[in-house]
Design an enzyme around this catalytic site. Structure first.
Site, PDB file in Angstrom:
ATOM      1  CG  LEU A 183      -2.091  -0.918   1.283  1.00  0.00           C
ATOM      2  CD1 LEU A 183      -2.832  -0.771   2.603  1.00  0.00           C
ATOM      3  CD2 LEU A 183      -3.035  -0.671   0.122  1.00  0.00           C
ATOM      4  CG  ASP A 184       1.244   3.839  -3.381  1.00  0.00           C
ATOM      5  OD1 ASP A 184       2.218   3.066  -3.469  1.00  0.00           O
ATOM      6  OD2 ASP A 184       0.579   4.215  -4.357  1.00  0.00           O
ATOM      7  N   PRO A 185       2.135   5.012   0.816  1.00  0.00           N
ATOM      8  CG  PRO A 185       4.230   5.970   1.174  1.00  0.00           C
ATOM      9  CD  PRO A 185       3.407   5.290   0.118  1.00  0.00           C
ATOM     10  CG  ASN A 186      -1.246   8.431  -0.999  1.00  0.00           C
ATOM     11  OD1 ASN A 186      -1.043   7.249  -1.253  1.00  0.00           O
ATOM     12  ND2 ASN A 186      -1.604   9.297  -1.926  1.00  0.00           N
ATOM     13  CB  VAL A 187      -3.215   3.789   0.154  1.00  0.00           C
ATOM     14  CG1 VAL A 187      -4.417   2.848   0.128  1.00  0.00           C
ATOM     15  CG2 VAL A 187      -3.070   4.525  -1.172  1.00  0.00           C
TER      16      VAL A 187
END
Length: 304
Positions: free
Chosen positions: A44-48
């Site tokens: 998961l990307d950091p902003n997700v």
């Protein structure tokens, strides 16, 4: 300082917070669990935020299996601008302020057109590898590279809200739900939705609602997990057998000896899916797979 290696084996369903990498979650869980053999099933990307399934010990053997399962997301796409990363973290590269509302019928058709088997071109700021380097490494070095095409399957892609104007901005946004195959870039899906309408678009929020067979209702917040000791973590673990979709077979004493030694077995008939999860005296021993070429069963995963 990392504890001495523990004996924890199983799966943790974590509700990952925003502003943290998946690797960061794994590093923290490694430290508090004492289990050095640990990994996650699907970055998961950091902003997700949302479901991040973490495998400990012998469960790490199943990461490829877990990653292959569909994932469901909810999020928001905003029309009127595009970024270099196709999400809200990237620098804006195109603005096209909206002067009138997007046509609802055209939007519905655009959503529908992206369901099924599609080809995606991931953003330059992504972890896809080309010639041994990740795309974002080329981008940061200012090097040109041909972006690869990737096959994806979009099982479900639907709006979950009405279009709305963004406060004090000439943009419109809509919420969505998407169920997709392994390797799908949801931010690219949002960008492509805009392309279908002839508009720049950006994914401005995203939450993974389910993944690897687990839903967010089964997930534990990382902050709560960080308050637990090793025994507390153990109570949160999902048993390995719970995620195996294969027919269960109870072993005789003789068959247990065979499986324990990784012996190939020809005496069992082939079943429908070509896999058995093997148990002996209440313990998961192994997963065996049927080889059509050899007409016998052979070890696929071993858990003792």
């Amino acid at each position: 300082m990392t504890k001495q290696t523990s004996n924890l084996n199983g799966l943790l369903v974590v509700n990952k917070p925003k502003n943290m990498t998946s690797f960061g979650v794994v590093a923290r869980l490694r430290r508090i669990s004492g289990q050095r053999k640990i990994g996650h099933a699907g970055t998961l990307d950091p902003n997700v935020d949302g479901v991040l399934v973490v495998a400990l010990g012998k469960a790490t053997k199943l990461i490829d299996l877990l990653q292959s399962r569909p994932k469901t997301y909810t999020g928001t796409v905003t029309f009127g601008f595009a970024t270099e990363s196709q999400d809200a973290d990237g620098a804006v590269v195109l603005k096209e302020p909206l002067t009138e509302a997007i046509d609802g019928e055209k939007l519905a058709a655009a959503f529908q057109s992206l369901e099924g088997d599609i080809i995606q071109i991931p953003p330059i700021y992504s972890a896809v590898k080309v010639k041994g380097k990740r795309l974002y490494e080329y981008a940061r070095a200012g090097e040109m590279v041909e972006l690869p095409e990737r096959a994806a399957t979009i099982y479900h892609f639907k709006p979950t809200s009405s279009l709305r104007w963004v406060a004090n901005q000439p943009y419109q946004a809509i919420d969505f739900e998407a169920t997709v195959s392994k390797g799908t870039y949801i931010r690219t899906l949002a960008y492509d939705l805009g392309q279908k309408l002839g508009l720049p678009a950006t994914m401005t929020s995203l939450t993974r609602q389910s993944g690897s067979g687990f839903s967010i209702d089964e997930a534990t917040d990382l902050a709560e997990l960080m308050t637990l000791d090793e025994s507390g973590i153990e109570k949160k673990l999902k048993p390995i057998a719970d995620v195996l979709p294969y027919e269960r077979r109870e072993l005789t004493d003789e068959e247990f000896t065979w499986a324990k030694n990784g012996r190939k077995i020809s005496s069992w008939p082939k079943n429908q899916d070509g896999y058995y999860q093997l148990h002996y005296q209440g313990k998961l021993v192994a997963v065996y797979a049927y080889s059509d070429e050899e007409a016998l069963w052979r070890s696929r995963y071993y858990f003792l």
